[in-house]
Design a protein around this motif. Structure first.
Motif, PDB file in Angstrom:
ATOM      1  N   LYS A   1      -9.492  -1.927  -5.014  1.00 16.69           N
ATOM      2  CA  LYS A   1      -9.739  -1.679  -3.597  1.00 16.69           C
ATOM      3  C   LYS A   1     -10.994  -2.426  -3.193  1.00 16.69           C
ATOM      4  O   LYS A   1     -12.053  -2.276  -3.838  1.00 16.69           O
TER       5      LYS A   1
ATOM      6  N   LYS B   1       6.738   0.906   0.074  1.00 17.26           N
ATOM      7  CA  LYS B   1       6.323   2.267  -0.311  1.00 17.26           C
ATOM      8  C   LYS B   1       7.413   3.250   0.092  1.00 17.26           C
ATOM      9  O   LYS B   1       7.745   3.353   1.279  1.00 17.26           O
TER      10      LYS B   1
ATOM     11  N   ASN C   1      -7.336  -3.044   2.656  1.00 16.02           N
ATOM     12  CA  ASN C   1      -7.038  -2.041   3.697  1.00 16.02           C
ATOM     13  C   ASN C   1      -7.693  -2.372   5.041  1.00 16.02           C
ATOM     14  O   ASN C   1      -8.333  -1.522   5.673  1.00 16.02           O
TER      15      ASN C   1
ATOM     16  N   LYS D   1      -5.044  -2.944  -9.463  1.00 19.96           N
ATOM     17  CA  LYS D   1      -5.302  -3.317  -8.064  1.00 19.96           C
ATOM     18  C   LYS D   1      -6.675  -2.789  -7.698  1.00 19.96           C
ATOM     19  O   LYS D   1      -6.930  -1.588  -7.800  1.00 19.96           O
TER      20      LYS D   1
ATOM     21  N   ASP E   1       1.007  -4.451   3.863  1.00 17.81           N
ATOM     22  CA  ASP E   1       1.256  -3.077   3.392  1.00 17.81           C
ATOM     23  C   ASP E   1       1.379  -2.151   4.599  1.00 17.81           C
ATOM     24  O   ASP E   1       2.477  -1.953   5.126  1.00 17.81           O
ATOM     25  N   GLU E   2       0.242  -1.631   5.106  1.00 18.57           N
ATOM     26  CA  GLU E   2       0.357  -0.697   6.230  1.00 18.57           C
ATOM     27  C   GLU E   2       0.860  -1.363   7.505  1.00 18.57           C
ATOM     28  O   GLU E   2       1.285  -0.674   8.432  1.00 18.57           O
TER      29      GLU E   2
ATOM     30  N   ASP F   1      -6.824  -5.248  -2.629  1.00 23.09           N
ATOM     31  CA  ASP F   1      -6.300  -4.617  -1.403  1.00 23.09           C
ATOM     32  C   ASP F   1      -7.495  -4.213  -0.543  1.00 23.09           C
ATOM     33  O   ASP F   1      -8.271  -3.330  -0.916  1.00 23.09           O
TER      34      ASP F   1
ATOM     35  N   GLU G   1      -3.946  -8.060  -0.583  1.00 19.38           N
ATOM     36  CA  GLU G   1      -3.178  -7.149   0.292  1.00 19.38           C
ATOM     37  C   GLU G   1      -3.998  -6.764   1.519  1.00 19.38           C
ATOM     38  O   GLU G   1      -5.191  -6.460   1.403  1.00 19.38           O
TER      39      GLU G   1
HETATM   40 MG    MG Z   1      -2.423  -1.207   0.440  1.00 18.78          MG
END
Ligand code: MG
Ligand code: MUC
Length: 367
Positions: free
Chosen positions: A162, A266, A193, A160, A242-243, A191, A217
């Motif tokens: 970032k 998670k 974020n 994955k 995700d978050e 991802d 993501e």
């Molecule tokens: Mg994530």
């Protein structure tokens, strides 16, 4: 059996290699080890990784909420009456990591008391998980070197990356260099974020077309509901929440409103109990799940393997399980091994995290 006490022990272990990503960076594991004690002498244990830039919790807030708010109301309850503990925790909003950690410690306690591994109590699907390694912000060539090393040393074939940087060309170049250097068979996904806007994410998808990326993501803030929905509709690959989805309610809202069409589970922020609810929602709706990493220690990674290996749907994809390798040390008596790209569950009662007392004394910051 009755709960007699809950400890929330702050500790700090430096990272040899800090991890950087769009919403923050980690150079020290300043976590909280939660231990739930009982009158039977059995103790359940779990690890809380505070992520202020993701959920607003800090090491101090987690210790405080567990010891000052939850513990006084939970002491005296039977640890098997998990729903009663959850009823107490529900009276405090948010604080997902504190709640998730208490939940994992309760499951660990239950497993130890019953003499059964928790992966069996949860579902017992398989005995290991394939590992996905998370690559933080770095120049493209260094990313490739790290991925190649993980392939050679550990047999990892899923990465994955970032992303979420500006200019977008930094991440676009990294995707091209990784695909070219790793070959066609390695799985690569992204991802951000929340680092981009939805339109920027669309531009990255266009410019990485043909690289066989598998997932995108948290490309932008899920609160940007309209543009995010448009992105999800147009994206050729699943957009993973995700978050934005720490609870089953959040997951159902984001899935039903079109904010994502896959879910990252998670255990660090959902525990095993809420993770089970989220998983049931996803399998019921036919939505893919991934087992994510909250930049976990080995104690936290064991919890992820335990939950991931317990169910068919969570063990289909590689789980994010390897970032503890960047830490200078850990708290387990017996370190986790990655062999042939996999991590095995521990066939011992509980989750399998035996804490090294000497190491805990060395790294705890409250004495
Ligand atoms: Mg994530
Ligand atoms: C991830 O998947 O986002 C970064 C921040 C956080 O809370 O978890 C990590 C990994």
């Amino acid at each position: 059996m009755k709960i007699t006490g809950i400890e929330a022990i702050p500790y700090a272990i430096p990272y040899n290699h800090p991890l950087k990503f769009a919403s923050g960076a980690v150079d020290t594991a300043d976590h909280v080890l939660v231990r739930i004690h009982t009158d039977d002498g059995i103790t359940g244990v779990a690890d809380a990784p505070p992520r202020p830039y993701t959920y607003g919790e800090t090491q101090v807030s987690i210790k405080n909420i567990v010891e000052e708010v939850f513990a006084p109301q939970v002491i005296g309850l039977d640890p098997f009456d998990r729903e009663k503990v959850h009823a107490v925790m529900r009276r405090t909003i948010n604080n997902q990591v504190a709640k998730g950690t208490v939940d994992v410690a309760l499951w660990d306690l239950a497993g130890r008391a019953l003499g059964r591994p928790v992966h069996q109590l949860l579902g017992g699907w398989t005995d290991s998980m394939r590992v996905s390694h998370m690559l933080g912000f770095k120049p493209a060539q260094e990313l490739l070197d790290e991925a190649l090393r993980f392939g050679e040393e550990y047999g990892v074939t899923t990465f994955k990356l970032k992303v979420g940087r500006r200019p977008l060309s930094l991440d676009i170049e990294a995707c091209h260099v990784l695909r070219e250097g790793l070959g066609p068979d390695v799985e690569l996904y992204l991802d951000a974020n929340r680092g981009w806007t939805a339109n920027e994410a669309m531009q990255v998808l266009r410019q990485t077309d043909g690289l066989r990326l598998t997932l995108l993501e948290e490309p932008c803030d899920a609160k940007e509901a309209m543009s995010r929905r448009r992105l999800v509709e147009k994206s050729p690959i699943p957009v993973v929440g995700d978050e934005s989805v720490p609870t089953a309610g959040d997951a159902s809202r984001e899935l039903l409103s079109g904010g994502c069409n896959a879910i990252c589970i998670k255990t660090a922020r959902s525990g095993f109990t809420e993770a089970t609810e989220i998983l049931g929602l996803c399998t019921g709706l036919g939505v893919d799940v991934t087992m994510g990493n909250q930049i976990d220690t080995q104690v936290g990674s064991l919890a992820t393997v335990t939950f991931g290996a317990a169910h068919e749907a969570t063990s289909r994809r590689a789980g994010e399980l390897s970032n503890f390798l960047d830490m200078s040390d850990d708290l387990l008596t017996e370190p986790i091994a990655i062999a042939d790209g996999r991590i095995s569950v521990r066939n011992v009662p509980g989750v399998g995290a035996e804490i090294d007392g000497e190491k805990l004394s060395r790294y705890r910051t409250d004495r």
